[in-house]
Motif scaffolding. Structure first.
Motif, PDB file in Angstrom:
ATOM      1  N   LYS A 235       0.648  -1.337  -0.029  1.00  0.00           N
ATOM      2  CA  LYS A 235      -0.207  -0.109  -0.049  1.00  0.00           C
ATOM      3  C   LYS A 235       0.758   1.144   0.049  1.00  0.00           C
ATOM      4  N   ARG A 236       2.049   0.994   0.573  1.00  0.00           N
ATOM      5  CA  ARG A 236       2.967   2.500   0.596  1.00  0.00           C
ATOM      6  C   ARG A 236       3.431   2.599  -0.945  1.00  0.00           C
ATOM      7  N   VAL A 237       3.572   1.579  -1.485  1.00  0.00           N
ATOM      8  CA  VAL A 237       4.049   2.079  -3.007  1.00  0.00           C
ATOM      9  C   VAL A 237       2.877   2.178  -4.009  1.00  0.00           C
ATOM     10  N   ASN A 238       1.657   1.500  -3.489  1.00  0.00           N
ATOM     11  CA  ASN A 238       0.458   1.557  -4.456  1.00  0.00           C
ATOM     12  C   ASN A 238      -0.689   1.582  -3.487  1.00  0.00           C
ATOM     13  N   PRO A 239      -1.251   2.929  -3.351  1.00  0.00           N
ATOM     14  CA  PRO A 239      -2.215   2.880  -2.125  1.00  0.00           C
ATOM     15  C   PRO A 239      -3.595   2.356  -2.825  1.00  0.00           C
ATOM     16  N   THR A 240      -3.659   1.956  -4.013  1.00  0.00           N
ATOM     17  CA  THR A 240      -5.042   1.560  -4.697  1.00  0.00           C
ATOM     18  C   THR A 240      -5.165  -0.156  -4.770  1.00  0.00           C
ATOM     19  N   ILE A 241      -3.732  -0.636  -4.830  1.00  0.00           N
ATOM     20  CA  ILE A 241      -3.497  -1.761  -5.113  1.00  0.00           C
ATOM     21  C   ILE A 241      -4.493  -2.985  -4.084  1.00  0.00           C
ATOM     22  N   LYS A 242      -5.102  -4.013  -4.930  1.00  0.00           N
ATOM     23  CA  LYS A 242      -5.807  -4.925  -4.180  1.00  0.00           C
ATOM     24  C   LYS A 242      -4.896  -6.060  -3.837  1.00  0.00           C
TER      25      LYS A 242
END
Length: 275
Positions: A235-242
């Motif tokens: 989430k730190r590198v991609n807040p929208t990743i599932k």
């Protein structure tokens, strides 16, 4: 990275047939007070004898050519309402095992597979053993699939309308992040044995991915793994990743992954019908 050193142009074989070949070599050197850094500057990399402006120009040209092939692939897949997934990971994450179990769980759902490896047809043979059609693409010295390779492979597949196309990329968390194949999304697979800081070490890949699968969670109790830290770093590198936690070996968490696949295929079919 291959967008400037040319290593994406390795010898390529589809069904054992030589496609093109191109040798390469590269060296990089750049020093900094606290270590060796090659990613500073606008180009994000360093090559002796090349300015940052020249590197950006080369990368732009390579990716523009790739994107033209990727758009052709995307149009062909959209016309058939095929949902295409680009599976990316480091070697040993369990991509092929997960894919075999996914095919079994999908039952009679039409699908096809493109397997990318530098050499051998081992993974394609494993996929075909499930009864699914598979095309092996051997990239030789190339460290990733590109839009041209995938388009050539699609020509050898009789894709059914409303099917899945799984593209298992070469095991590499660097170069595949930059190359669009015409897929609907990238799915990054991590094994719990790889270390919780893997998303921080390879941020481009996890930024490009829509979904991250944390695989082999059956091993977590034996590896002193912090699953919450894995999720936090993703989430730190991609807040929208599932994020899905699962074990392809035991089947734990597989139902959520299968539901996600079916939901996205249905959405693509609805989009196709609307258009």
């Amino acid at each position: 990275m291959c967008t400037v050193c040319g290593c994406g142009d390795g010898e390529v074989k589809v069904h054992g047939h030589k496609h093109h070949s191109h040798d390469h070599s590269h060296t990089h050197s750049h020093s900094h007070d606290d270590g060796l850094h090659f990613g500073h500057g606008p180009a994000g990399t360093s090559v002796p004898g090349y300015s940052q402006e020249r590197l950006i120009s080369i990368e732009t040209d390579i990716l523009a050519k790739n994107d033209r092939f990727a758009e052709l692939n995307r149009a062909a897949l959209a016309a058939l309402e095929v949902f295409a997934i680009n599976l990316v990971s480091s070697p040993g994450s369990g991509k092929t095992t997960l894919l075999c179990k996914t095919i079994e769980a999908l039952g009679d759902q039409p699908l096809a597979v493109i397997e990318g490896d530098q050499q051998t047809q081992n993974d394609a043979d494993r996929i075909r053993a499930t009864g699914a059609p598979a095309i092996q693409v051997n990239t030789g010295k190339g460290c990733h699939l590109d839009g041209h390779m995938v388009g050539h492979a699609i020509e050898h597949l009789s894709l059914q309308r409303g099917s899945f196309l799984f593209i298992e990329n070469v095991g590499n968390l660097v170069c595949p992040a930059s190359f669009d194949l015409g897929e609907d999304c990238k799915v990054a697979i991590l094994s719990v044995t790889e270390g919780e800081d893997k998303p921080l070490k390879y941020p481009d890949m996890f930024t490009a991915a829509r979904l991250a699968i944390l695989n082999k969670i059956d091993l977590a109790p034996h590896c002193d793994v912090d699953l919450d830290l894995y999720a936090a770093n993703l989430k730190r590198v991609n807040p929208t990743i599932k994020i899905f936690n699962l074990s392809a070996r035991t089947g734990e968490g597989m139902s959520e992954w299968i539901t996600w696949l079916r939901t996205n295929l249905s959405q693509k079919q609805l989009q196709g019908a609307a258009e």
